[in-house]
Write an enzyme that holds these catalytic residues in place. Structure first.
Site, PDB file in Angstrom:
ATOM      1  N   ARG A 105       0.824  -1.210   0.000  1.00  0.00           N
ATOM      2  CA  ARG A 105       0.000   0.000   0.000  1.00  0.00           C
ATOM      3  C   ARG A 105       0.863   1.268   0.000  1.00  0.00           C
ATOM      4  NH1 ARG A 105      -3.731   2.474   4.571  1.00  0.00           N
ATOM      5  NH2 ARG A 105      -5.311   3.535   3.319  1.00  0.00           N
ATOM      6  N   HIS A 109       0.416   4.673  -2.244  1.00  0.00           N
ATOM      7  CA  HIS A 109       0.185   6.009  -1.681  1.00  0.00           C
ATOM      8  C   HIS A 109       1.339   6.963  -1.993  1.00  0.00           C
ATOM      9  CE1 HIS A 109      -3.308   5.197   1.346  1.00  0.00           C
ATOM     10  NE2 HIS A 109      -3.469   4.563   0.208  1.00  0.00           N
ATOM     11  N   ASN A 138      -3.657   8.525   5.209  1.00  0.00           N
ATOM     12  CA  ASN A 138      -2.488   7.860   5.797  1.00  0.00           C
ATOM     13  C   ASN A 138      -2.454   7.883   7.322  1.00  0.00           C
ATOM     14  OD1 ASN A 138      -1.359   7.285   3.231  1.00  0.00           O
ATOM     15  ND2 ASN A 138      -0.558   9.384   3.111  1.00  0.00           N
ATOM     16  N   HIS A 237      -6.322  -5.652  -2.599  1.00  0.00           N
ATOM     17  CA  HIS A 237      -7.141  -5.869  -1.398  1.00  0.00           C
ATOM     18  C   HIS A 237      -7.409  -7.354  -1.174  1.00  0.00           C
ATOM     19  CE1 HIS A 237      -8.720  -1.425  -1.462  1.00  0.00           C
ATOM     20  NE2 HIS A 237      -7.450  -1.528  -1.098  1.00  0.00           N
TER      21      HIS A 237
HETATM   22  C1  HEM Z   1      -9.187   1.916  -5.726  1.00  0.00           C
HETATM   23  C2  HEM Z   1      -9.054   2.767  -4.763  1.00  0.00           C
HETATM   24  C3  HEM Z   1      -8.613   2.366  -3.395  1.00  0.00           C
HETATM   25  C4  HEM Z   1      -9.214   2.726  -2.230  1.00  0.00           C
HETATM   26  C5  HEM Z   1     -10.440   3.597  -2.067  1.00  0.00           C
HETATM   27  C6  HEM Z   1      -8.475   2.100  -1.169  1.00  0.00           C
HETATM   28  C7  HEM Z   1      -8.775   2.249   0.171  1.00  0.00           C
HETATM   29  C8  HEM Z   1      -8.197   1.510   1.188  1.00  0.00           C
HETATM   30  C9  HEM Z   1      -8.591   1.574   2.575  1.00  0.00           C
HETATM   31  C10 HEM Z   1      -9.659   2.491   3.139  1.00  0.00           C
HETATM   32  C11 HEM Z   1      -7.853   0.675   3.241  1.00  0.00           C
HETATM   33  C12 HEM Z   1      -7.921   0.353   4.736  1.00  0.00           C
HETATM   34  C13 HEM Z   1      -6.937   1.221   5.489  1.00  0.00           C
HETATM   35  C14 HEM Z   1      -7.088   1.121   6.969  1.00  0.00           C
HETATM   36  O1  HEM Z   1      -8.057   0.527   7.450  1.00  0.00           O
HETATM   37  O2  HEM Z   1      -6.238   1.676   7.705  1.00  0.00           O
HETATM   38  C15 HEM Z   1      -6.978   0.045   2.289  1.00  0.00           C
HETATM   39  C16 HEM Z   1      -6.066  -0.926   2.593  1.00  0.00           C
HETATM   40  C17 HEM Z   1      -5.188  -1.462   1.689  1.00  0.00           C
HETATM   41  N1  HEM Z   1      -5.013  -1.057   0.378  1.00  0.00           N
HETATM   42 FE1  HEM Z   1      -6.257   0.112  -0.667  1.00  0.00          FE
HETATM   43  N2  HEM Z   1      -7.453   1.382  -1.691  1.00  0.00           N
HETATM   44  C18 HEM Z   1      -7.484   1.521  -3.046  1.00  0.00           C
HETATM   45  C19 HEM Z   1      -6.575   0.997  -3.945  1.00  0.00           C
HETATM   46  C20 HEM Z   1      -5.463   0.283  -3.583  1.00  0.00           C
HETATM   47  C21 HEM Z   1      -4.363  -0.027  -4.457  1.00  0.00           C
HETATM   48  C22 HEM Z   1      -4.233   0.462  -5.892  1.00  0.00           C
HETATM   49  C23 HEM Z   1      -3.482  -0.772  -3.727  1.00  0.00           C
HETATM   50  C24 HEM Z   1      -2.155  -1.327  -4.135  1.00  0.00           C
HETATM   51  C25 HEM Z   1      -1.806  -1.605  -5.365  1.00  0.00           C
HETATM   52  C26 HEM Z   1      -4.041  -0.943  -2.418  1.00  0.00           C
HETATM   53  C27 HEM Z   1      -3.495  -1.691  -1.417  1.00  0.00           C
HETATM   54  C28 HEM Z   1      -4.028  -1.819  -0.155  1.00  0.00           C
HETATM   55  C29 HEM Z   1      -3.573  -2.788   0.813  1.00  0.00           C
HETATM   56  C30 HEM Z   1      -2.545  -3.861   0.562  1.00  0.00           C
HETATM   57  C31 HEM Z   1      -4.281  -2.546   1.989  1.00  0.00           C
HETATM   58  C32 HEM Z   1      -4.114  -3.233   3.343  1.00  0.00           C
HETATM   59  C33 HEM Z   1      -3.032  -2.470   4.113  1.00  0.00           C
HETATM   60  C34 HEM Z   1      -2.736  -2.981   5.497  1.00  0.00           C
HETATM   61  O3  HEM Z   1      -3.278  -3.984   5.935  1.00  0.00           O
HETATM   62  O4  HEM Z   1      -1.895  -2.333   6.168  1.00  0.00           O
HETATM   63  N3  HEM Z   1      -5.221  -0.257  -2.350  1.00  0.00           N
HETATM   64  N4  HEM Z   1      -7.199   0.591   1.042  1.00  0.00           N
END
Ligand code: HEM
Ligand SMILES: [Ca+2]
Length: 373
Positions: A105, A109, A138, A237
């Site tokens: 992630r 970002h 973040n 995800h």
């Molecule tokens: C399409 C739009 C996207 C939105 C709206 C979004 C939003 C989010 C949100 C709200 C979380 C949870 C964060 C938390 O609870 O602290 C999350 C987690 C995550 N996102 Fe996304 N995301 C998007 C796209 C992406 C992309 C493009 C990637 C990587 C290529 C990605 C990788 C991840 C990963 C791996 C997590 C888990 C992180 C962790 O467990 O620490 N996301 N995302």
């Protein structure tokens, strides 16, 4: 698995966005001009035609803007950088099954704000008045910065002042995906580190989980990524966690209806309501992919088909009427290889967002601060 680069030359120079597109068109113009004459003489030394072609070639060679990232960037200066990064990620994974998701992630970002320049990693203080770390997407959410620092220390021990923090984020993402059962690929390298952070950019450019598919698509388009990239990259995800506060608007009173989001599977809804009660802590963690929370696989897409997407923006990819994303989700749900191949290509596309190259920016010695500050 290795994914050979497509036949690059023709596609790169036919690409209007490519920095060598204009010189290429010039060259074509001269060739056309020479071909249009009845007798086509070969250009001889000192003929005007020779000079035209020569000038274009020199321009191509000297124009730094056509320099690009390459997978061999550190082959002489830090040949084992990939395995150094991988080893530290593997170490961290032994105590924290979530770290690979968190690191993946971070690269996302970083790249969406000022390009992939490690702007995300700068701590607030000194000239950095508003860090990206403290931006809404973040703050109390992005994690893994301590592991990035460990990677940087390990890399600096072998090859001081050579590898950028921006490249470390790209390498850590690849190591994370492949260590979790996903594809491996050759990471393109040669990014340099930026000198500024852009907190307001982070607030506006990174999609938030409650916006419409049209909005999310627009935010991807703003950094040159298309609908296929959006679907493939959302497949990240497949691992990691989401806090209740990022999706609890779906659980009880969705958009003022007094009812939950209708695109939530009822059994899944009950589990989420229990884990995220009204007036409970918004910080409780939930698996983004309940079926295989730590594995990089295509279960994320299978979940969407069953109305088991955790975030609103996840489920929208499949549940928005008439959306172009639906057929892509179906394809990835039924064909993991297709997902992996698309994910690799889209990670490369994302990693190519406006990198600093050549003499731009710097190689930070501490990822948290600009050199000399
Ligand atoms: C399409 C739009 C996207 C939105 C709206 C979004 C939003 C989010 C949100 C709200 C979380 C949870 C964060 C938390 O609870 O602290 C999350 C987690 C995550 N996102 Fe996304 N995301 C998007 C796209 C992406 C992309 C493009 C990637 C990587 C290529 C990605 C990788 C991840 C990963 C791996 C997590 C888990 C992180 C962790 O467990 O620490 N996301 N995302
Ligand atoms: Ca999974």
């Amino acid at each position: 698995m290795n994914y050979p680069m497509k036949t690059l030359t023709s596609s790169i120079i036919e690409d209007r966005h490519s920095s060598i597109y204009i010189p290429y068109q010039l060259l074509r113009y001269f060739i056309k001009k020479s071909n249009s004459k009845e007798e086509t003489k070969k250009p001889t030394m000192f003929s005007p035609k020779f000079y035209s072609i020569f000038t274009v070639l020199i321009f191509l060679l000297l124009n730094p803007s056509h320099a690009q990232l390459t997978s061999t960037f550190y082959s002489n200066t830090c040949p084992s950088v990939s395995s150094i990064v991988r080893n530290v990620v593997q170490q961290a994974l032994q105590n924290d099954p979530r770290i690979t998701a968190s690191l993946t992630r971070l690269h996302f970002h970083d790249c969406f704000v000022n390009g992939c320049d490690a702007s995300l990693l700068l701590d607030q203080g000194g000239n950095i008045t508003l860090s990206e770390k403290n931006a809404v997407p973040n703050n109390n959410s992005a994690r893994g910065f301590d592991v990035v620092d460990k990677i940087k220390t390990s890399v600096e021990n072998s090859c001081p002042s050579v590898v950028s923090c921006a490249d470390i984020l790209a390498l850590a993402a690849e190591a994370s995906v492949s260590l979790s059962g996903g594809p491996s690929w050759n990471v393109l390298l040669g990014r340099r580190d930026g000198l500024i952070a852009n907190q307001s950019g982070a607030n506006t450019s990174i999609p938030n989980p409650t916006e419409s598919l049209a909005n999310v698509t627009a935010k991807f388009a703003a950094v040159g990524l298309n609908t296929s990239d959006l679907v493939a990259l959302s497949g990240a995800h497949t691992f990691g966690r989401g806090q209740c506060r990022f999706f609890n608007q779906r659980l009880f009173n969705f958009s003022g209806t007094g009812k939950p989001d209708p695109t939530l599977n009822s059994t899944y809804l009950a589990t989420l309501q229990q884990n995220c009660p009204q007036n409970g802590s918004g910080n409780t963690l939930n698996n983004l992919d309940p079926s295989s929370p730590n594995n990089f696989d295509n279960n994320y897409f299978k979940n969407l088909l069953k109305n088991q997407g955790l975030l609103q923006t996840d489920q929208e990819l499949f549940s928005t009427n008439g959306a172009a994303t639906i057929s892509i989700v179906n394809n990835f749900a039924s064909n993991q290889t297709a997902f992996f191949e698309a994910f690799v290509q889209s990670m490369i596309n994302m990693g190519n967002i406006s990198p600093l190259i050549g003499s731009q920016g710097e190689i930070r010695s501490d990822c948290k601060k600009v050199n000399g500050s």
